[in-house]
Design a protein around this motif. Structure first.
Motif, PDB file in Angstrom:
ATOM      1  N   ILE A 100       0.836  -1.203   0.000  1.00  0.00           N
ATOM      2  CA  ILE A 100       0.000   0.000   0.000  1.00  0.00           C
ATOM      3  C   ILE A 100       0.868   1.249   0.000  1.00  0.00           C
ATOM      4  N   ALA A 101       1.950   1.227   0.779  1.00  0.00           N
ATOM      5  CA  ALA A 101       2.861   2.382   0.827  1.00  0.00           C
ATOM      6  C   ALA A 101       3.458   2.664  -0.547  1.00  0.00           C
ATOM      7  N   ALA A 102       3.855   1.610  -1.265  1.00  0.00           N
ATOM      8  CA  ALA A 102       4.392   1.788  -2.617  1.00  0.00           C
ATOM      9  C   ALA A 102       3.337   2.365  -3.556  1.00  0.00           C
ATOM     10  N   THR A 103       2.092   1.913  -3.400  1.00  0.00           N
ATOM     11  CA  THR A 103       0.989   2.416  -4.216  1.00  0.00           C
ATOM     12  C   THR A 103       0.807   3.917  -4.015  1.00  0.00           C
ATOM     13  N   CYS A 176      10.962  -0.549 -16.583  1.00  0.00           N
ATOM     14  CA  CYS A 176      10.612  -0.905 -17.964  1.00  0.00           C
ATOM     15  C   CYS A 176       9.152  -1.312 -18.082  1.00  0.00           C
ATOM     16  N   ASN A 177       8.384  -1.090 -17.020  1.00  0.00           N
ATOM     17  CA  ASN A 177       6.944  -1.288 -17.104  1.00  0.00           C
ATOM     18  C   ASN A 177       6.402  -0.518 -18.310  1.00  0.00           C
ATOM     19  N   GLY A 178       5.432  -1.104 -19.018  1.00  0.00           N
ATOM     20  CA  GLY A 178       4.970  -0.529 -20.282  1.00  0.00           C
ATOM     21  C   GLY A 178       4.584   0.933 -20.192  1.00  0.00           C
ATOM     22  N   SER A 179       3.825   1.305 -19.145  1.00  0.00           N
ATOM     23  CA  SER A 179       3.376   2.700 -19.030  1.00  0.00           C
ATOM     24  C   SER A 179       4.556   3.633 -18.772  1.00  0.00           C
ATOM     25  N   VAL A 180       5.490   3.187 -17.916  1.00  0.00           N
ATOM     26  CA  VAL A 180       6.676   4.002 -17.639  1.00  0.00           C
ATOM     27  C   VAL A 180       7.522   4.144 -18.897  1.00  0.00           C
ATOM     28  N   PHE A 181       7.722   3.040 -19.599  1.00  0.00           N
ATOM     29  CA  PHE A 181       8.553   3.028 -20.804  1.00  0.00           C
ATOM     30  C   PHE A 181       7.993   3.968 -21.870  1.00  0.00           C
ATOM     31  N   LEU A 182       6.664   3.894 -22.097  1.00  0.00           N
ATOM     32  CA  LEU A 182       6.053   4.742 -23.118  1.00  0.00           C
ATOM     33  C   LEU A 182       6.115   6.212 -22.727  1.00  0.00           C
ATOM     34  N   SER A 278      -0.964   5.094  -7.406  1.00  0.00           N
ATOM     35  CA  SER A 278      -0.924   4.303  -8.631  1.00  0.00           C
ATOM     36  C   SER A 278      -1.929   3.154  -8.570  1.00  0.00           C
ATOM     37  N   TYR A 279      -2.682   2.942  -9.631  1.00  0.00           N
ATOM     38  CA  TYR A 279      -3.584   1.792  -9.690  1.00  0.00           C
ATOM     39  C   TYR A 279      -3.272   0.908 -10.899  1.00  0.00           C
ATOM     40  N   ILE A 280      -2.158   1.202 -11.590  1.00  0.00           N
ATOM     41  CA  ILE A 280      -1.771   0.383 -12.751  1.00  0.00           C
ATOM     42  C   ILE A 280      -0.362  -0.173 -12.555  1.00  0.00           C
ATOM     43  N   ALA A 281       0.656   0.693 -12.590  1.00  0.00           N
ATOM     44  CA  ALA A 281       2.049   0.240 -12.598  1.00  0.00           C
ATOM     45  C   ALA A 281       2.440  -0.461 -11.297  1.00  0.00           C
ATOM     46  N   VAL A 282       2.158   0.177 -10.151  1.00  0.00           N
ATOM     47  CA  VAL A 282       2.581  -0.409  -8.876  1.00  0.00           C
ATOM     48  C   VAL A 282       1.835  -1.703  -8.552  1.00  0.00           C
ATOM     49  N   PRO A 283       0.491  -1.750  -8.688  1.00  0.00           N
ATOM     50  CA  PRO A 283      -0.174  -3.029  -8.425  1.00  0.00           C
ATOM     51  C   PRO A 283       0.369  -4.184  -9.272  1.00  0.00           C
TER      52      PRO A 283
END
Length: 327
Positions: A100-103, A176-182, A278-283
């Motif tokens: 949760i903290a990372a989120t 290199c997560n897709g959203s971060v990369f793009l 975050s509800y995409i990359a971190v989860p």
């Protein structure tokens, strides 16, 4: 708080489409957006804001103030998960607390985009380099969350099992997560192509931007409404955390913005970055690296509470605090 700011934000078309999506679920409408399209909308929004941010960063150059703002963004992305973790540890085990903290240490790009839309609505300028802050704040919280698990995970047996996974894989997932990369790639393309690239892509990256954002928020409203039932699993402590922690993080962000002397518009975007979850990359990363944590906790908190709170109440609230503090 100035009620006209809240009204301006609520009457923003993308936000109204978010409400429409929630209403569709509550009244059991058969409205549905075909599955691949929300992912496409998300990718488009990341490309558009990244490209615009890169172009504006190329136009302005890296000044000392921009460098200081970006440094502050990285520091906040690293610090927020740490103090959030110790607050959450009051009620939770180390694994759920770290996830949760990372989120909450990472960011929501769509909340940032909604804040940009709000600034246009109230005629307050902001700078494109804040997109670089967005890109820099996406990943550090994942790494900090994993470090917290490694340090505070109680079971030695679990610790020995966790040592089997490769840190290179964790870092690859974080950066290199897709959203971060793009997003990062689009920023660099915007910098490299400059004015000529902007003129070619402007009809695509700006002309249909708010229509696509409206479709995306329509879908997000439907997803958030479906997740509301999961809130019963979180308890009152986590529900309170989902609302009050973003406000506290935003206030810290506003104080930092005042200290480094950035404009009102940039201060709002910085506050929103500090306040969002975050509800995409971190989860996605937490499911892989911290399987002991319960995804229904951190996903439902970020998506069904913090995200709607920020786009409906939080953004105008933070703007009002910025004005009161004289940023």
């Amino acid at each position: 708080m100035n009620s006209s700011l809240i009204l301006s934000n609520i009457l923003n078309p993308p936000v109204l489409f978010f409400f429409l999506g929630m209403l569709a679920i509550f009244i059991k409408s058969d409205l549905e957006i075909p599955h691949p399209l929300p992912k496409l909308f998300s990718l488009y929004l990341l490309l558009a804001i990244g490209f615009k941010g890169g172009y504006e960063l190329e136009e302005s150059g890296i000044t000392p103030q921009i460098g200081l703002t970006l440094l502050a963004a990285v520091i906040m992305a690293c610090i927020v998960p740490v103090y959030s973790f110790f607050i959450l540890k009051i009620k939770l085990d180390a694994y759920n607390a770290a996830a949760i903290a990372a989120t909450y240490g990472s960011i929501s790009a769509v909340t940032f985009i909604t804040a940009q839309s709000f600034l246009k609505l109230v005629s307050i300028n902001s700078d494109g380099y804040m997109v670089a802050a967005l890109a820099l704040m996406e990943s550090p919280a994942i790494v900090v969350g994993i470090v917290l698990v490694r340090i505070f995970g109680k079971s030695k047996e679990k610790e020995s099992e966790s040592s089997e996974f490769s840190w290179s894989e964790v870092l690859r997932e974080a950066f290199c997560n897709g959203s971060v990369f793009l997003l990062v790639g689009s920023v660099f393309i915007g910098i490299l192509t400059g004015q000529k690239g902007w003129e070619k892509l402007q009809p695509f990256t700006q002309g249909i931007f708010y229509g696509t954002l409206s479709f995306f928020l329509l879908d997000m409203g439907m997803v958030a409404a479906r997740r509301i039932k999961d809130l019963s699993k979180t308890g009152s402590f986590l529900i309170a955390f989902s609302v009050f922690m973003p406000v506290a993080n935003a206030i810290i962000g506003i104080i930092i913005a005042k200290i480094i002397g950035i404009s009102q518009g940039n201060a709002l975007l910085f506050a929103v970055l500090c306040a969002s979850a975050s509800y995409i990359a971190v989860p996605a990363a937490m499911r892989m690296t911290v399987p002991e944590a319960n995804p229904s906790l951190y996903v439902s908190m970020a998506l069904a509470l913090t995200f709607p709170f920020n786009i409906i109440v939080g953004i105008p609230l933070y703007m009002n605090i910025i004005k009161i503090m004289g940023v």
